[in-house]
Design a protein around this motif. Structure first.
Motif, PDB file in Angstrom:
ATOM      1  N   ARG A 132       0.838  -1.210   0.000  1.00 50.19           N
ATOM      2  CA  ARG A 132       0.000   0.000   0.000  1.00 50.19           C
ATOM      3  C   ARG A 132       0.870   1.257   0.000  1.00 50.19           C
ATOM      4  O   ARG A 132       0.651   2.194  -0.790  1.00 50.19           O
ATOM      5  CB  ARG A 132      -0.921  -0.038   1.218  1.00 50.19           C
ATOM      6  N   TYR A 185      -0.106  -5.606  -5.895  1.00 51.65           N
ATOM      7  CA  TYR A 185      -0.107  -7.018  -5.535  1.00 51.65           C
ATOM      8  C   TYR A 185       0.925  -7.340  -4.450  1.00 51.65           C
ATOM      9  O   TYR A 185       1.975  -6.696  -4.358  1.00 51.65           O
ATOM     10  CB  TYR A 185       0.231  -7.893  -6.754  1.00 51.65           C
ATOM     11  N   ALA A 191      -7.618 -11.417   2.896  1.00 56.79           N
ATOM     12  CA  ALA A 191      -8.210 -10.690   1.765  1.00 56.79           C
ATOM     13  C   ALA A 191      -9.063  -9.516   2.233  1.00 56.79           C
ATOM     14  O   ALA A 191      -9.174  -8.508   1.522  1.00 56.79           O
ATOM     15  CB  ALA A 191      -9.034 -11.643   0.907  1.00 56.79           C
ATOM     16  N   ALA A 206      -6.608  -6.858   2.790  1.00 58.24           N
ATOM     17  CA  ALA A 206      -6.122  -6.432   1.475  1.00 58.24           C
ATOM     18  C   ALA A 206      -7.123  -5.499   0.803  1.00 58.24           C
ATOM     19  O   ALA A 206      -6.735  -4.486   0.202  1.00 58.24           O
ATOM     20  CB  ALA A 206      -5.857  -7.655   0.608  1.00 58.24           C
ATOM     21  N   ALA A 207      -8.388  -5.819   0.897  1.00 54.86           N
ATOM     22  CA  ALA A 207      -9.419  -4.976   0.279  1.00 54.86           C
ATOM     23  C   ALA A 207      -9.419  -3.586   0.903  1.00 54.86           C
ATOM     24  O   ALA A 207      -9.539  -2.575   0.198  1.00 54.86           O
ATOM     25  CB  ALA A 207     -10.785  -5.634   0.425  1.00 54.86           C
ATOM     26  N   GLY A 244      -6.516  -1.706  -0.542  1.00 56.64           N
ATOM     27  CA  GLY A 244      -6.460  -1.552  -1.985  1.00 56.64           C
ATOM     28  C   GLY A 244      -5.383  -2.384  -2.649  1.00 56.64           C
ATOM     29  O   GLY A 244      -4.835  -1.996  -3.686  1.00 56.64           O
ATOM     30  N   ARG A 274      -4.073  -6.599  -3.671  1.00 55.02           N
ATOM     31  CA  ARG A 274      -4.559  -7.950  -3.922  1.00 55.02           C
ATOM     32  C   ARG A 274      -3.462  -8.952  -3.569  1.00 55.02           C
ATOM     33  O   ARG A 274      -2.304  -8.769  -3.939  1.00 55.02           O
ATOM     34  CB  ARG A 274      -4.944  -8.084  -5.396  1.00 55.02           C
ATOM     35  N   HIS A 307     -12.882 -14.579  -2.925  1.00 51.88           N
ATOM     36  CA  HIS A 307     -12.732 -13.146  -2.643  1.00 51.88           C
ATOM     37  C   HIS A 307     -11.903 -12.515  -3.749  1.00 51.88           C
ATOM     38  O   HIS A 307     -10.843 -13.029  -4.111  1.00 51.88           O
ATOM     39  CB  HIS A 307     -12.038 -12.948  -1.295  1.00 51.88           C
ATOM     40  N   ARG A 308     -12.344 -11.402  -4.293  1.00 52.00           N
ATOM     41  CA  ARG A 308     -11.661 -10.800  -5.440  1.00 52.00           C
ATOM     42  C   ARG A 308     -10.273 -10.258  -5.092  1.00 52.00           C
ATOM     43  O   ARG A 308      -9.471  -9.986  -5.975  1.00 52.00           O
ATOM     44  CB  ARG A 308     -12.510  -9.690  -6.069  1.00 52.00           C
ATOM     45  N   HIS A 309      -9.987 -10.105  -3.808  1.00 52.52           N
ATOM     46  CA  HIS A 309      -8.660  -9.636  -3.413  1.00 52.52           C
ATOM     47  C   HIS A 309      -7.711 -10.780  -3.084  1.00 52.52           C
ATOM     48  O   HIS A 309      -6.640 -10.558  -2.517  1.00 52.52           O
ATOM     49  CB  HIS A 309      -8.768  -8.651  -2.248  1.00 52.52           C
TER      50      HIS A 309
END
Length: 262
Positions: free
Chosen positions: A93, A99, A126, A129-130, A133, A135, A159-161
């Motif tokens: 971050r 990533y 995750a 992570a979300a 911001g 992944r 989970h998309r992250h």
């Protein structure tokens, strides 16, 4: 496609030299090996992190990923693993990296035990992570080398992250065809790590195109735009040729393969 290389190929190289090398050789990004023996790692203070960002911005080069060594499917308590991932996520971050790389690390545990552990931890991480911001990407590696292996972990996470890195050598070592690997990983894919080797018995890094890995077959499967990052394992094979002189012909080889694939 966009091209990156890993600092695993230039061990210990100062950040300013890394960014200049990427810019001079036509690479748009860099994977940062996040280890205490490297210039960038979770122990960096705020001032040093800001200085890293400035160097990359000055060169016009992206930080693709913070590559950690957390083994999410390993034995032990969850808290220490989640703390380690959390440190990597905060570093990513702060650096503006999209990533964080982690490993399966199931070791000699039963695969289903390692997979349940990895999925539980990735599901918890995750959420962090979300919020940050970033992944988390699970690499095809060690105990879970194939797309089938990694998809068994990521499917239950949902989970998309939490996603995947396709390191092309490991599914190949398992005998999984590129078209199968891509089909299994495409719902989760963050980016692809390319490399080349002489054989399954000799994994020392070679210039792209000089070995036996089915790079053309891997690239032919990529219907989505993604990063291709050259992970040249100079750190583990100091006798290998130095990476800097190989970067331009390596990028040109990938460009030719992509042009042929289209």
């Amino acid at each position: 496609m966009a091209f990156a290389f890993s600092t695993l190929g230039v061990p210990g190289m100062p950040v300013a030299e890394v960014t200049a090398l990427a810019a001079d050789t036509g690479y748009q990004g860099v994977e940062l090996r996040a280890h205490p023996e490297e210039p960038v790692h979770p122990g960096l203070g705020p001032g040093d992190r800001a200085a890293v960002v400035r160097e990359f911005e000055r060169a016009g080069v992206a930080i693709l990923s913070v590559c950690g060594y957390t083994r999410v499917g390993g034995p032990g308590d969850d808290a220490s693993v989640l703390d380690e991932i959390g440190e990597l996520l905060v570093l990513a971050r702060d650096l503006g990296a999209p990533y964080v790389r982690v490993f399966p690390g199931g070791g000699d545990q039963a695969p289903d035990v390692a997979e349940a552990t990895a999925a539980r931890r990735l599901g918890a991480a995750a959420e962090t992570a979300a919020d940050l911001g970033v992944r988390i990407l699970l690499e095809t590696h060690d105990s879970h080398r194939s797309g089938a292996d990694v998809s068994r972990v990521l499917g239950p996470v949902g989970h998309r992250h939490a996603g995947a890195i396709w390191d092309v050598v490991h599914p190949w070592l398992r005998g999984e065809e590129p078209v199968v690997t891509h089909a299994l990983l495409s719902p989760f894919l963050g980016y692809v790590q390319v490399k080349d080797v002489a054989s399954a018995e000799d994994l020392a890094p070679l210039p792209l195109g000089a070995g036996v890995l089915p790079l053309a077959g891997c690239l032919e499967t990529l219907t989505e735009r993604t990063w291709l990052s050259w992970e040249y394992e100079k750190r583990w094979h100091p006798e290998a040729a130095d990476l800097p002189a190989l970067l331009v012909p390596g990028r040109e080889h990938l460009e030719n393969l992509l042009a042929t694939a289209r």
